[in-house]
Structures are given as C-alpha cells and as structure tokens.
Design a protein around this motif. Structure first.
Motif, PDB file in Angstrom:
ATOM      1  N   ARG A   1      17.953  22.270  11.276  1.00  0.00           N
ATOM      2  CA  ARG A   1      16.650  23.251  10.964  1.00  0.00           C
ATOM      3  C   ARG A   1      17.136  24.459  10.353  1.00  0.00           C
ATOM      4  N   SER A   2      17.996  25.184  10.796  1.00  0.00           N
ATOM      5  CA  SER A   2      18.389  26.594  10.346  1.00  0.00           C
ATOM      6  C   SER A   2      19.022  26.473   8.851  1.00  0.00           C
ATOM      7  N   PHE A   3      19.617  25.294   8.727  1.00  0.00           N
ATOM      8  CA  PHE A   3      20.389  25.338   7.324  1.00  0.00           C
ATOM      9  C   PHE A   3      19.066  24.950   6.186  1.00  0.00           C
ATOM     10  N   PHE A   4      18.498  24.029   6.887  1.00  0.00           N
ATOM     11  CA  PHE A   4      17.165  23.586   5.606  1.00  0.00           C
ATOM     12  C   PHE A   4      16.272  24.742   5.465  1.00  0.00           C
TER      13      PHE A   4
ATOM     14  N   VAL B  59      20.240  15.042   9.721  1.00  0.00           N
ATOM     15  CA  VAL B  59      21.383  15.434  10.033  1.00  0.00           C
ATOM     16  C   VAL B  59      22.321  14.503  10.326  1.00  0.00           C
ATOM     17  N   ALA B  60      23.518  14.207   9.959  1.00  0.00           N
ATOM     18  CA  ALA B  60      24.259  13.322  10.459  1.00  0.00           C
ATOM     19  C   ALA B  60      25.741  13.956  11.043  1.00  0.00           C
TER      20      ALA B  60
ATOM     21  N   LEU C 295      20.521  19.433  15.842  1.00  0.00           N
ATOM     22  CA  LEU C 295      18.949  19.665  15.376  1.00  0.00           C
ATOM     23  C   LEU C 295      18.898  21.025  15.051  1.00  0.00           C
ATOM     24  N   ALA C 296      19.256  21.699  16.041  1.00  0.00           N
ATOM     25  CA  ALA C 296      19.072  23.601  15.662  1.00  0.00           C
ATOM     26  C   ALA C 296      19.811  23.825  14.497  1.00  0.00           C
TER      27      ALA C 296
END
Length: 128
Positions: free
Chosen positions: A110-113, A7-8, A106-107
């Motif tokens: 992670r939720s997106f993926f 993630v950027a 990061l959270a």
C-alpha cells in the motif's frame, strides 16, 4: 476482474499473493510441486512451472509489486521478462524483503503504490 493492485512475496518454493484495493485484500498461496525426475535440468523446469503458476495467480490483477529475497527476486524477474511478457508489463517494481507477515506485506505494498501514485500525479500548484 481482479483487484487493481497485487503484491507477491516469492521464494523458490512458495508464494503469497495479496490482491487488494483501498478497502479489501484477498490472499492466495502458491506452492511448488515437487516431482523429482532424472531428466537433465528438471530443477529449472520445476522452477519455471512454479513461476508460471505464480504468474497465473496474478493474471486478474492490475499493477504488481514483487517482494522477495535477492536470489528469488532475480530468478523471478529473469523468468517473467523472458517467458511472461504480459505479466512483466504490469510489474511496477521489485523490493527485497525477508519473510514478511501478510500484514507487513500488505502495508509495504500500500505504501509503495501510494508513493508511486503521488509521484505520478500532476502538481496541483504549478509555479508561475
């Protein structure tokens, strides 16, 4: 080899890149270099150099989520589509966010993926 996901968070001066898998995450920071010149459109050139450095930092990772404000997101999206087609192919999505912490970023990623992979997985119980 890098991580399967990244993630950027990007604005026009800095980027925070989190490369991660299920257990670990690695952080990189990319900053724009300020070298003012009298050359026409030097601001555009500097922006392109910065965006190129962000893409280079993402080179070893798999799927990418880009998180940014509206303007930075649109500018980065335009740059990547035009100048970095290999990176563009790996970008899974763009989300509009405003200065998240690394933990929040990061959270969110992670939720997106997790959602993306859940939607892409074939149904276990198909109706007959």
């Amino acid at each position: 080899m890098g991580h399967p996901y990244a993630v950027a968070w990007v604005d026009h001066q800095t980027a925070t890149i989190l490369s991660f898998d299920a257990e670990t995450a690695q952080t990189q920071h990319v900053r724009a270099h300020q070298h003012p010149t009298a050359q026409h459109a030097s601001g555009v050139r500097a922006e392109h150099e910065f965006f190129a450095a962000v893409c280079a930092a993402l080179a070893g990772d798999g799927q990418i989520l880009v998180a940014a404000g509206h303007v930075a997101s649109a500018d980065f999206h335009h740059y990547v589509d035009k100048h970095q087609p290999q990176t563009a192919k790996r970008i899974a999505g763009y989300e509009i966010v405003d200065h998240p912490s690394e933990k929040q970023l990061l959270a969110q990623a992670r939720s997106f993926f997790d959602r993306r992979e859940h939607l892409a997985a074939p149904a276990l119980h198909q109706p007959r």
